[in-house]
Design an enzyme around this catalytic site. Structure first.
Site, PDB file in Angstrom:
ATOM      1  N   HIS A  55      39.999  72.491  19.433  1.00 52.47           N
ATOM      2  CA  HIS A  55      40.899  73.420  19.177  1.00 52.47           C
ATOM      3  C   HIS A  55      41.894  73.347  20.557  1.00 52.47           C
ATOM      4  O   HIS A  55      41.501  73.947  21.594  1.00 52.47           O
ATOM      5  CB  HIS A  55      40.275  74.748  19.318  1.00 52.47           C
ATOM      6  N   LEU A  56      43.101  72.777  20.244  1.00 48.27           N
ATOM      7  CA  LEU A  56      43.973  72.939  21.359  1.00 48.27           C
ATOM      8  C   LEU A  56      44.959  74.079  21.537  1.00 48.27           C
ATOM      9  O   LEU A  56      45.585  74.093  22.619  1.00 48.27           O
ATOM     10  CB  LEU A  56      44.795  71.515  21.141  1.00 48.27           C
ATOM     11  N   ARG A  57      44.873  74.983  20.673  1.00 48.80           N
ATOM     12  CA  ARG A  57      45.244  76.364  20.699  1.00 48.80           C
ATOM     13  C   ARG A  57      46.720  76.580  20.786  1.00 48.80           C
ATOM     14  O   ARG A  57      47.403  77.702  20.789  1.00 48.80           O
ATOM     15  CB  ARG A  57      44.838  77.222  21.731  1.00 48.80           C
TER      16      ARG A  57
ATOM     17  N   ASN B  75      43.755  76.580  13.267  1.00 49.24           N
ATOM     18  CA  ASN B  75      43.768  77.933  13.622  1.00 49.24           C
ATOM     19  C   ASN B  75      44.666  78.474  14.746  1.00 49.24           C
ATOM     20  O   ASN B  75      44.131  78.754  15.778  1.00 49.24           O
ATOM     21  CB  ASN B  75      42.248  78.328  13.685  1.00 49.24           C
TER      22      ASN B  75
ATOM     23  N   HIS C  20      34.625  74.127   7.147  1.00 47.99           N
ATOM     24  CA  HIS C  20      33.867  75.058   7.829  1.00 47.99           C
ATOM     25  C   HIS C  20      33.016  75.908   7.083  1.00 47.99           C
ATOM     26  O   HIS C  20      33.446  76.721   6.420  1.00 47.99           O
ATOM     27  CB  HIS C  20      34.986  76.077   8.736  1.00 47.99           C
TER      28      HIS C  20
ATOM     29  N   ASP D  89      34.054  70.277  18.619  1.00 47.16           N
ATOM     30  CA  ASP D  89      34.295  71.806  18.148  1.00 47.16           C
ATOM     31  C   ASP D  89      34.834  72.330  19.439  1.00 47.16           C
ATOM     32  O   ASP D  89      34.644  73.510  19.665  1.00 47.16           O
ATOM     33  CB  ASP D  89      33.455  72.491  17.549  1.00 47.16           C
TER      34      ASP D  89
ATOM     35  N   HIS E 245      38.156  79.420  25.548  1.00 45.42           N
ATOM     36  CA  HIS E 245      38.423  80.972  25.469  1.00 45.42           C
ATOM     37  C   HIS E 245      38.751  81.240  26.764  1.00 45.42           C
ATOM     38  O   HIS E 245      38.526  80.690  28.005  1.00 45.42           O
ATOM     39  CB  HIS E 245      37.343  81.757  25.022  1.00 45.42           C
TER      40      HIS E 245
HETATM   41  O1  DOR Z   1      32.599  78.689  17.751  1.00 41.30           O
HETATM   42  C1  DOR Z   1      33.915  78.600  17.089  1.00 41.30           C
HETATM   43  N1  DOR Z   1      34.970  78.591  17.783  1.00 41.30           N
HETATM   44  N2  DOR Z   1      33.737  78.281  15.678  1.00 41.30           N
HETATM   45  C2  DOR Z   1      34.893  78.086  14.977  1.00 41.30           C
HETATM   46  O2  DOR Z   1      34.945  77.642  13.844  1.00 41.30           O
HETATM   47  C3  DOR Z   1      36.237  78.460  15.511  1.00 41.30           C
HETATM   48  C4  DOR Z   1      36.443  78.193  16.918  1.00 41.30           C
HETATM   49  C5  DOR Z   1      37.420  78.677  17.606  1.00 41.30           C
HETATM   50  O3  DOR Z   1      38.634  78.654  17.166  1.00 41.30           O
HETATM   51  O4  DOR Z   1      37.163  79.422  18.846  1.00 41.30           O
END
Ligand code: DOR
Length: 448
Positions: free
Chosen positions: A66-68, A98, A183, A324, A328
């Protein structure tokens, strides 16, 4: 273009042709110019690195990070995420859709490509969404996304919402020659829970996330694969029951692949109790119980699941390791357990934690390298085969790592904006020293 670079006397492991030998590797003009034990000339201006005791391998490929960006730049950007990847030995990173906006149009794919080109040499391959806005209602224009350059499709973070969407996605993606990654989580069972249903959930008085939430969607997807054809890829497989289903589907010749994360392979639900996973059911709770940095979806599982996952990785049921990586902010995790976001920052600790499996005798080093290189390349398909080889003349995507260097994880010093790892302060053995992507030095840790 970086100056020519010669790594001497390293153990060169190339899973693309099964070779594993001590020798030299020369990178010049962006490609692998020479490899092996035969002596050859050294071009003028070549930087020579002593690789004695170290391992050279194709750069790692991460199928799932996830590079956000766009939309979550407080957590990560493509620049910080790829820098973190380079420190972890990754030369190709598949980024998940996402984001805000979702990767569901050619415009967003183009934006990511431009950001990645500005960020540096690590390759970024976006996955497009299966459904518009990942809302689970209407398929994206998969052909438009394929033309724009996505490497596959997923609604990651969410499962593909309905059987019908999954059936159509497999059918169309199959015609485009791309995999559908799912997923596998039935949200109607999990409601965002972040701890496995088991002894830790009971000890902490938290509702648990059952294995059936994963296994029921894996079963649905395999049945639909049989119906619709195409290629199905199971994201972050975490349960013994899910593994068994993938194993049986492969035996039946279905085109299903699976990935496992470093954390599900090396950590268990016990990490949610704090004490770096070393707590036990009868002890008093430690101060760091309800460890939000160990909250992830799917959750860290039971030790029996972890062992089944390691076995599946060793026997090839699990094709690839994928991080994965889910960065955050501090504020996202500094809240009560139920309110914390899910995910760990993984790119910079992946190799060190996985090497624990090798040092502990659970996995062969060559198998580990395979699952970080040729394994994920195989999931992506033939067009990406050159990203996972040290064959002469191919683009130089290379990692050099010291399998025996011991180091202490210091999340504050991560290149990633995500400092959210329960491994902070843990000692790992195995460290990336140099990462070269497309012939360019992406990370140089030889001096440190
Ligand atoms: O732990 C997770 N974080 N699982 C996911 O499926 C999404 C990901 C996130 O985007 O933070």
């Amino acid at each position: 273009m970086s100056a020519p670079l010669l790594i001497k006397n390293a153990r060169i492991i190339d899973p693309s042709d099964g070779s594993d030998e001590i020798g030299d590797l020369l990178v010049k003009d962006g490609v692998i110019a020479r490899r092996g034990s035969a002596n050859g000339g050294v071009p003028d201006g070549t930087r020579v690195v002593d690789g004695t005791g170290m391992v050279v391998a194709p750069g790692f490929i991460d199928l799932h990070a996830h590079l956000r960006e766009p939309g979550g730049e407080d957590k990560e950007t493509i620049a910080t995420g790829t820098a973190a990847g380079a420190r972890g030995g990754f030369t190709t990173i598949c980024c998940m859709p996402n984001t805000t906006p979702t990767i569901d149009s050619a415009a967003v794919v183009g934006f990511i490509a431009r950001q990645a080109a500005d960020a540096g040499p690590v390759r970024v391959l976006p996955f497009g969404a299966v459904s518009r806005g990942r809302a689970g209602v209407e398929l994206t224009d998969m052909e438009e996304l394929a033309r724009a350059g996505v490497a596959g499709f997923t609604d990651d973070g969410n499962p593909v919402a309905t059987g019908h969407l999954m059936q159509m996605a497999l059918l169309y993606a199959g015609q485009l020659g791309l995999p559908v990654m799912d997923h596998c989580e039935d949200h109607s069972i999990t409601h965002g829970l972040g701890v496995n249903e088991g002894w830790v959930a009971s000890r902490l008085g938290l509702a648990g996330y059952p294995s059936a939430a994963e296994e029921s969607i894996v079963a649905r997807d395999i049945a639909l694969l049989e119906l619709a054809g195409g290629a199905l890829h199971i994201a972050h497989l975490s349960t013994a029951g899910g593994i068994e289903q993938v194993r049986r589907a492969k035996e039946r010749g279905l085109r299903v692949t699976a990935e496992a994360t470093p954390h599900h392979l090396t950590m268990t639900e016990a990490w949610v109790l704090g004490s770096h996973g070393r707590g036990s059911p009868d002890e008093a709770l430690s101060n760091d119980a309800y460890e939000t940095r160990a909250k992830v979806s799917p959750p860290l599982r039971a030790e029996t699941d972890r062992q089944a996952l390691v076995e599946a990785l060793a026997d090839g049921t699990v094709d690839a390791i994928a991080t994965d990586h889910a960065p955050h902010t501090f504020a996202d995790k500094a809240v009560p357990f139920e309110e914390a976001t899910v995910g760990l920052s993984v790119l910079e600790t992946a190799l060190g934690s996985l090497m624990g499996l090798v040092h502990g005798g659970a996995l062969d080093l060559a198998a580990l390298v395979h699952r970080l290189t040729a394994g994920p390349a195989g999931v992506l398909g033939e067009r990406y085969a050159e990203l996972a080889t040290l064959r002469k003349g191919t683009p130089a995507d290379v990692v050099l790592f010291d399998p025996n260097e011991s180091w202490v994880v210091d999340a504050a010093s991560f290149a990633s904006k995500g400092k959210n790892t329960p491994l902070d302060g843990e000692t790992l053995v195995g460290r990336v020293k140099l990462t070269i992507a497309g012939g360019e030095i992406a990370y140089d840790g030889l001096a440190s």
